[in-house]
Design a protein around this motif. Structure first.
Motif, PDB file in Angstrom:
ATOM      1  N   ALA A  43      -3.931  12.830   4.233  1.00 28.56           N
ATOM      2  CA  ALA A  43      -3.281  14.204   4.453  1.00 28.56           C
ATOM      3  C   ALA A  43      -2.416  14.309   5.486  1.00 28.56           C
ATOM      4  CB  ALA A  43      -4.770  15.225   4.802  1.00 28.56           C
ATOM      5  N   GLN A  44      -2.562  13.645   6.599  1.00 31.95           N
ATOM      6  CA  GLN A  44      -1.492  13.689   7.638  1.00 31.95           C
ATOM      7  C   GLN A  44      -0.399  12.742   7.263  1.00 31.95           C
ATOM      8  OE1 GLN A  44      -3.814  13.427  11.655  1.00 31.95           O
ATOM      9  NE2 GLN A  44      -5.421  12.670  10.334  1.00 31.95           N
ATOM     10  N   GLU A  45      -0.467  11.878   6.577  1.00 31.54           N
ATOM     11  CA  GLU A  45       0.827  11.070   6.430  1.00 31.54           C
ATOM     12  C   GLU A  45       1.693  11.781   5.403  1.00 31.54           C
ATOM     13  OE1 GLU A  45      -0.664   7.518   4.555  1.00 31.54           O
ATOM     14  OE2 GLU A  45      -1.682   6.665   6.103  1.00 31.54           O
ATOM     15  N   GLN A  46       1.029  12.491   4.473  1.00 30.22           N
ATOM     16  CA  GLN A  46       1.868  13.162   3.332  1.00 30.22           C
ATOM     17  C   GLN A  46       2.262  14.581   3.724  1.00 30.22           C
ATOM     18  OE1 GLN A  46       0.790  12.038  -0.594  1.00 30.22           O
ATOM     19  NE2 GLN A  46       0.388   9.907  -0.066  1.00 30.22           N
ATOM     20  N   GLY A  47       1.578  15.112   4.583  1.00 28.68           N
ATOM     21  CA  GLY A  47       1.526  16.583   4.998  1.00 28.68           C
ATOM     22  C   GLY A  47       0.897  17.462   3.828  1.00 28.68           C
ATOM     23  N   VAL A  48      -0.229  17.077   3.380  1.00 27.40           N
ATOM     24  CA  VAL A  48      -1.115  17.845   2.594  1.00 27.40           C
ATOM     25  C   VAL A  48      -2.117  18.759   3.171  1.00 27.40           C
ATOM     26  CG1 VAL A  48      -2.406  17.612   0.477  1.00 27.40           C
ATOM     27  CG2 VAL A  48      -0.444  15.920   0.756  1.00 27.40           C
ATOM     28  N   GLU A  64      -7.483  32.670   4.040  1.00 21.69           N
ATOM     29  CA  GLU A  64      -6.129  32.055   3.851  1.00 21.69           C
ATOM     30  C   GLU A  64      -6.058  30.840   4.376  1.00 21.69           C
ATOM     31  OE1 GLU A  64      -3.546  35.018   5.845  1.00 21.69           O
ATOM     32  OE2 GLU A  64      -4.481  34.644   7.717  1.00 21.69           O
ATOM     33  N   LEU A  65      -5.025  30.279   4.177  1.00 18.02           N
ATOM     34  CA  LEU A  65      -4.856  28.848   4.814  1.00 18.02           C
ATOM     35  C   LEU A  65      -3.496  28.629   4.645  1.00 18.02           C
ATOM     36  CD1 LEU A  65      -6.206  25.917   5.265  1.00 18.02           C
ATOM     37  CD2 LEU A  65      -5.794  25.291   2.936  1.00 18.02           C
ATOM     38  N   HIS A  66      -2.767  28.255   6.068  1.00 17.91           N
ATOM     39  CA  HIS A  66      -1.438  27.861   6.140  1.00 17.91           C
ATOM     40  C   HIS A  66      -1.090  26.686   6.154  1.00 17.91           C
ATOM     41  CE1 HIS A  66      -0.955  32.113   7.421  1.00 17.91           C
ATOM     42  NE2 HIS A  66      -2.297  32.112   8.211  1.00 17.91           N
ATOM     43  N   ALA A  67       0.203  26.240   5.966  1.00 19.42           N
ATOM     44  CA  ALA A  67       0.599  24.948   5.874  1.00 19.42           C
ATOM     45  C   ALA A  67       0.362  24.195   7.173  1.00 19.42           C
ATOM     46  CB  ALA A  67       2.151  24.986   5.611  1.00 19.42           C
ATOM     47  N   GLY A  68      -0.214  22.999   7.025  1.00 24.74           N
ATOM     48  CA  GLY A  68      -0.579  22.309   8.157  1.00 24.74           C
ATOM     49  C   GLY A  68      -2.199  22.652   8.552  1.00 24.74           C
ATOM     50  N   ARG A  78       1.480  13.559  -7.933  1.00 24.38           N
ATOM     51  CA  ARG A  78       2.749  14.400  -7.833  1.00 24.38           C
ATOM     52  C   ARG A  78       3.247  15.124  -6.709  1.00 24.38           C
ATOM     53  NH1 ARG A  78       3.497  18.117 -13.069  1.00 24.38           N
ATOM     54  NH2 ARG A  78       5.513  18.352 -12.110  1.00 24.38           N
ATOM     55  N   GLY A  79       2.327  14.657  -5.785  1.00 25.19           N
ATOM     56  CA  GLY A  79       2.970  15.137  -4.386  1.00 25.19           C
ATOM     57  C   GLY A  79       2.600  16.435  -4.060  1.00 25.19           C
ATOM     58  N   PRO A  80       1.504  16.961  -4.190  1.00 27.19           N
ATOM     59  CA  PRO A  80       0.801  18.382  -4.081  1.00 27.19           C
ATOM     60  C   PRO A  80       0.923  18.744  -2.458  1.00 27.19           C
ATOM     61  CG  PRO A  80      -1.039  16.958  -4.178  1.00 27.19           C
ATOM     62  CD  PRO A  80       0.095  15.953  -4.550  1.00 27.19           C
ATOM     63  N   ARG A  81       1.018  20.073  -2.401  1.00 29.23           N
ATOM     64  CA  ARG A  81       1.028  20.625  -0.978  1.00 29.23           C
ATOM     65  C   ARG A  81      -0.557  20.992  -0.737  1.00 29.23           C
ATOM     66  NH1 ARG A  81       5.368  25.497  -1.359  1.00 29.23           N
ATOM     67  NH2 ARG A  81       4.603  25.865   0.390  1.00 29.23           N
ATOM     68  N   LEU A  82      -1.291  21.209  -1.619  1.00 28.01           N
ATOM     69  CA  LEU A  82      -2.530  21.462  -1.333  1.00 28.01           C
ATOM     70  C   LEU A  82      -3.522  20.542  -2.050  1.00 28.01           C
ATOM     71  CD1 LEU A  82      -4.867  23.207   0.109  1.00 28.01           C
ATOM     72  CD2 LEU A  82      -4.321  24.941  -1.814  1.00 28.01           C
ATOM     73  N   LEU A  83      -4.755  19.927  -1.559  1.00 31.70           N
ATOM     74  CA  LEU A  83      -5.421  19.270  -2.321  1.00 31.70           C
ATOM     75  C   LEU A  83      -6.920  19.912  -2.157  1.00 31.70           C
ATOM     76  CD1 LEU A  83      -6.196  16.658  -3.763  1.00 31.70           C
ATOM     77  CD2 LEU A  83      -6.518  15.474  -1.684  1.00 31.70           C
ATOM     78  N   LEU A  84      -7.411  20.583  -3.386  1.00 28.56           N
ATOM     79  CA  LEU A  84      -8.792  20.804  -3.375  1.00 28.56           C
ATOM     80  C   LEU A  84      -9.823  19.823  -3.727  1.00 28.56           C
ATOM     81  CD1 LEU A  84      -7.820  24.024  -5.357  1.00 28.56           C
ATOM     82  CD2 LEU A  84      -7.924  23.910  -3.247  1.00 28.56           C
ATOM     83  N   LEU A  85     -11.062  19.727  -2.994  1.00 27.65           N
ATOM     84  CA  LEU A  85     -11.933  18.688  -2.980  1.00 27.65           C
ATOM     85  C   LEU A  85     -13.179  19.272  -3.328  1.00 27.65           C
ATOM     86  CD1 LEU A  85      -9.865  17.786  -0.494  1.00 27.65           C
ATOM     87  CD2 LEU A  85     -10.959  15.719  -1.338  1.00 27.65           C
ATOM     88  N   ASP A  86     -13.804  19.138  -4.584  1.00 24.91           N
ATOM     89  CA  ASP A  86     -15.190  19.852  -4.721  1.00 24.91           C
ATOM     90  C   ASP A  86     -16.181  18.869  -4.727  1.00 24.91           C
ATOM     91  OD1 ASP A  86     -17.067  21.653  -5.482  1.00 24.91           O
ATOM     92  OD2 ASP A  86     -16.527  21.697  -7.855  1.00 24.91           O
ATOM     93  N   GLU A  87     -17.192  18.978  -3.758  1.00 27.12           N
ATOM     94  CA  GLU A  87     -18.240  18.224  -3.324  1.00 27.12           C
ATOM     95  C   GLU A  87     -17.850  16.727  -3.383  1.00 27.12           C
ATOM     96  OE1 GLU A  87     -20.865  19.319  -1.631  1.00 27.12           O
ATOM     97  OE2 GLU A  87     -21.174  21.343  -2.562  1.00 27.12           O
TER      98      GLU A  87
END
Length: 218
Positions: free
Chosen positions: A183-188, A24-28, A153-162
């Motif tokens: 991530a810190q600037e946009q709260g992602v 699980e991953l919580h906001a922040g 589009r201002g996502p809440r979560l960013l997934l980065l694969d390798e």
């Protein structure tokens, strides 16, 4: 914000498959998904993004269960809450940088948000590249275009694969610094799949960082 339980991925005509530990991953918060090649990092990213259907188990994001959504609904949901930076960047060669960056809006029938797009291009150093084709860019520049597209589009979560797979040390360090700042600037929140020690070191000081270790598939 993100939770998964009992996830498994099986393959037709093959006895072996992949079974994933719950997470699980919580906001922040941010998550490093670690493990050697063959441990299923990219497969788990695809399941969490709704790009593949799990053979068993469930994924919840922002209160929505993926198994309850049709494929078109998953595509729409993904565009609203997720950004994905894939290992293969999938930039469309026949389109300019600007046109590639406009795709997340056009895909859902909305006009591009010019102000947001301009801010992203400025922040990622893409202002002078918008008329170029992907083939006219360096690997690092293509990576930044793909990152801007993922954030469009201002996502809440960013997934980065390798994310460092095609980058040298300097480009890797620059990308990680940029991703951490954005991530810190946009709260992602970030979920980063990697087996690269450079990535682990580069994100080590990111507040709220957790690690999930995947084991090699049997």
């Amino acid at each position: 914000m993100l939770r998964w339980s009992g996830l498994a991925l099986r393959y037709p005509q093959r006895a072996e498959g992949l079974q994933f530990a719950d997470g699980e991953l919580h906001a922040g918060e941010h998550l490093l998904l670690r493990g050697p090649s063959g441990s299923g990092k990219s497969s788990l990213i695809a399941l969490l993004a709704g790009l593949r259907r799990a053979s068993a188990g469930e994924v919840w994001l922002a209160g929505r269960s993926l198994s309850a959504l049709s494929n078109p609904a998953i595509d729409a949901w993904r565009g609203e809450v997720l950004g994905v930076l894939p290992q293969r960047l999938h930039l469309i060669e026949g389109l300019s940088v600007r046109e590639n960056l406009e795709l997340p809006w056009l895909a859902v029938g909305r006009p591009p948000e010019t102000a947001r797009l301009g801010h992203l291009c400025e922040r990622l150093g893409l202002e002078g590249l918008q008329k170029r084709l992907p083939s006219q860019l360096s690997v690092g520049q293509m990576q930044r275009v793909a990152l801007a597209r993922a954030l469009a589009r201002g996502p809440r979560l960013l997934l980065l694969d390798e994310p460092s797979s095609s980058l040298d040390d300097a480009a890797t360090a620059a990308l990680l610094q940029l991703v951490s700042e954005l991530a810190q600037e946009q709260g992602v929140s970030l979920l980063v799949a990697t087996h690269d020690a450079r990535v682990v070191q580069g994100l080590a000081t990111l507040p709220g960082l957790k690690t999930l270790q995947l084991e090699p598939a049997c």
